[in-house]
Design a protein around this motif. Structure first.
Motif, PDB file in Angstrom:
ATOM      1  N   SER A   1       0.406  -1.249   0.204  1.00  0.00           N
ATOM      2  CA  SER A   1      -0.218  -0.076   0.443  1.00  0.00           C
ATOM      3  C   SER A   1       0.624   0.567  -0.165  1.00  0.00           C
ATOM      4  CB  SER A   1      -1.053  -0.237   1.320  1.00  0.00           C
ATOM      5  OG  SER A   1      -1.171   1.278   1.191  1.00  0.00           O
TER       6      SER A   1
ATOM      7  N   THR B   1      -7.076  -5.333   5.746  1.00  0.00           N
ATOM      8  CA  THR B   1      -5.794  -5.795   6.032  1.00  0.00           C
ATOM      9  C   THR B   1      -5.636  -7.376   4.853  1.00  0.00           C
ATOM     10  OG1 THR B   1      -6.200  -6.949   8.204  1.00  0.00           O
ATOM     11  CG2 THR B   1      -5.723  -4.605   7.993  1.00  0.00           C
TER      12      THR B   1
ATOM     13  N   SER C   1       0.636   5.508   6.850  1.00  0.00           N
ATOM     14  CA  SER C   1       0.098   5.320   8.278  1.00  0.00           C
ATOM     15  C   SER C   1      -0.602   6.600   8.928  1.00  0.00           C
ATOM     16  CB  SER C   1       1.588   4.886   9.352  1.00  0.00           C
ATOM     17  OG  SER C   1       2.722   4.763   9.109  1.00  0.00           O
TER      18      SER C   1
ATOM     19  N   TRP D   1      -4.311   5.268   6.624  1.00  0.00           N
ATOM     20  CA  TRP D   1      -4.640   4.339   7.503  1.00  0.00           C
ATOM     21  C   TRP D   1      -5.338   4.173   8.624  1.00  0.00           C
ATOM     22  CZ3 TRP D   1      -5.175  -1.134   5.593  1.00  0.00           C
ATOM     23  CH2 TRP D   1      -4.550  -1.366   4.042  1.00  0.00           C
TER      24      TRP D   1
ATOM     25  N   HIS E   1      -1.935  -7.703   4.009  1.00  0.00           N
ATOM     26  CA  HIS E   1      -1.550  -6.007   4.057  1.00  0.00           C
ATOM     27  C   HIS E   1      -1.668  -6.278   5.864  1.00  0.00           C
ATOM     28  CE1 HIS E   1      -2.943  -5.107  -0.257  1.00  0.00           C
ATOM     29  NE2 HIS E   1      -1.549  -3.843  -0.235  1.00  0.00           N
TER      30      HIS E   1
ATOM     31  N   GLU F   1       0.949  -6.344   7.783  1.00  0.00           N
ATOM     32  CA  GLU F   1       1.359  -5.216   8.210  1.00  0.00           C
ATOM     33  C   GLU F   1       0.927  -4.165   8.146  1.00  0.00           C
ATOM     34  OE1 GLU F   1       1.900  -4.273   4.112  1.00  0.00           O
ATOM     35  OE2 GLU F   1       1.232  -5.686   5.110  1.00  0.00           O
ATOM     36  N   ARG F   2      -0.037  -3.640   8.273  1.00  0.00           N
ATOM     37  CA  ARG F   2      -0.869  -2.341   8.112  1.00  0.00           C
ATOM     38  C   ARG F   2      -1.856  -2.645   9.721  1.00  0.00           C
ATOM     39  NH1 ARG F   2       0.774   2.420   5.885  1.00  0.00           N
ATOM     40  NH2 ARG F   2       2.109   2.038   3.744  1.00  0.00           N
TER      41      ARG F   2
ATOM     42  N   ASP G   1      -1.702   0.340  11.930  1.00  0.00           N
ATOM     43  CA  ASP G   1      -1.824   1.817  11.110  1.00  0.00           C
ATOM     44  C   ASP G   1      -2.826   1.947  11.709  1.00  0.00           C
ATOM     45  OD1 ASP G   1       0.757   2.259  11.240  1.00  0.00           O
ATOM     46  OD2 ASP G   1       0.567   1.042   8.796  1.00  0.00           O
TER      47      ASP G   1
END
Length: 248
Positions: free
Chosen positions: A74, A186, A78, A81, A189, A191-192, A195
């Protein structure tokens, strides 16, 4: 003269873009009914409905760009998000829409059927399917229903800089599990997630979100394959299922 862009097309529905107008063609008019009603009720930015002539619904494009796409990192910040998380929290805190949502028994039956199909067709190693089936069971519990978007893919949330400008595609909106929305946004994704929860609130259940990652990937894969999509593209559903094996 404006060009016609095919955004998505399969046997159930198609979405076309002509300039700043999206034309959604759906074989089931109930989907458009829910979409129009949900957008009118949602306390967050949504597209403007321009006109409706079944089976076509015309809506205006929202400004900004999507948070990202499945299978690629993405590009959003941050802060963007976190803003998406705050918008989702406002949705989840709103009064429930007045129509029924998904039933636990139906979700459990779907998980059973789709897991069996994946095993029968050996699209992934059996241990990956079986382990994710075990993880997915964690999503099948009683929840306090919220105003759920129901299809909160990363391509459905638009931002301009660090602000949410619109959330699109509301045909699956219903009373449902808040963790499902957070999981779908997510998916691929992961890792987000921190956030997102910075804006949503840290009371979210991360284990249930992980369970929804497994359940969604297991139950969506056959549909994707049969409609010409590839769940084995890097970063997509099959990678989500493989990643669960690294968690344990």
């Amino acid at each position: 003269m404006e060009e016609v862009e095919v955004v998505v097309a399969h046997s159930q529905r198609a979405t076309l873009r002509v300039g700043d107008v999206f034309l959604k063609v759906d074989a089931d008019p109930a989907h458009a009914d829910i979409e129009v009603r949900a957008m009118a009720l949602a306390p967050i930015p949504t597209p403007a409905v321009l006109w409706r002539e079944p089976p076509v619904l015309a809506i205006a494009a929202v400004p900004g760009t999507a948070l990202g796409i499945l299978g690629e990192p993405s590009p959003a910040s941050s802060t963007a998000w976190a803003a998406a998380g705050a918008a989702i929290r406002r949705l989840h805190d709103a009064p429930l829409p007045p129509w029924p949502g998904p039933r636990l028994d139906d979700l459990a039956a779907e998980l059973e059927t789709e897991s069996a199909w994946l095993l029968e067709h050996a699209v992934l190693p059996a241990e990956v399917i079986r382990r994710n089936r075990e993880i997915a069971e964690g999503a099948l519990r009683q929840w306090k229903p919220v105003f759920m978007h129901g299809d909160l893919q990363i391509t459905h949330v638009f931002v301009d800089g660090d602000q949410v400008t619109g959330i699109i595609d509301w045909s699956e909106a219903a009373p449902g599990d808040a963790m499902f929305d957070l999981a779908i946004l997510t998916l691929g994704h992961e890792e987000r997630l921190d956030d997102l929860l910075a804006g949503y609130g840290q009371d979210a259940d991360r284990e249930v979100i992980r369970a929804w990652w497994s359940l969604r990937s297991l139950t969506a894969s056959r549909w994707l394959i049969e409609h010409g999509f590839d769940p084995d593209v890097p970063g997509c559903e099959f990678d989500v299922l493989r990643a669960r094996m690294r968690d344990y």
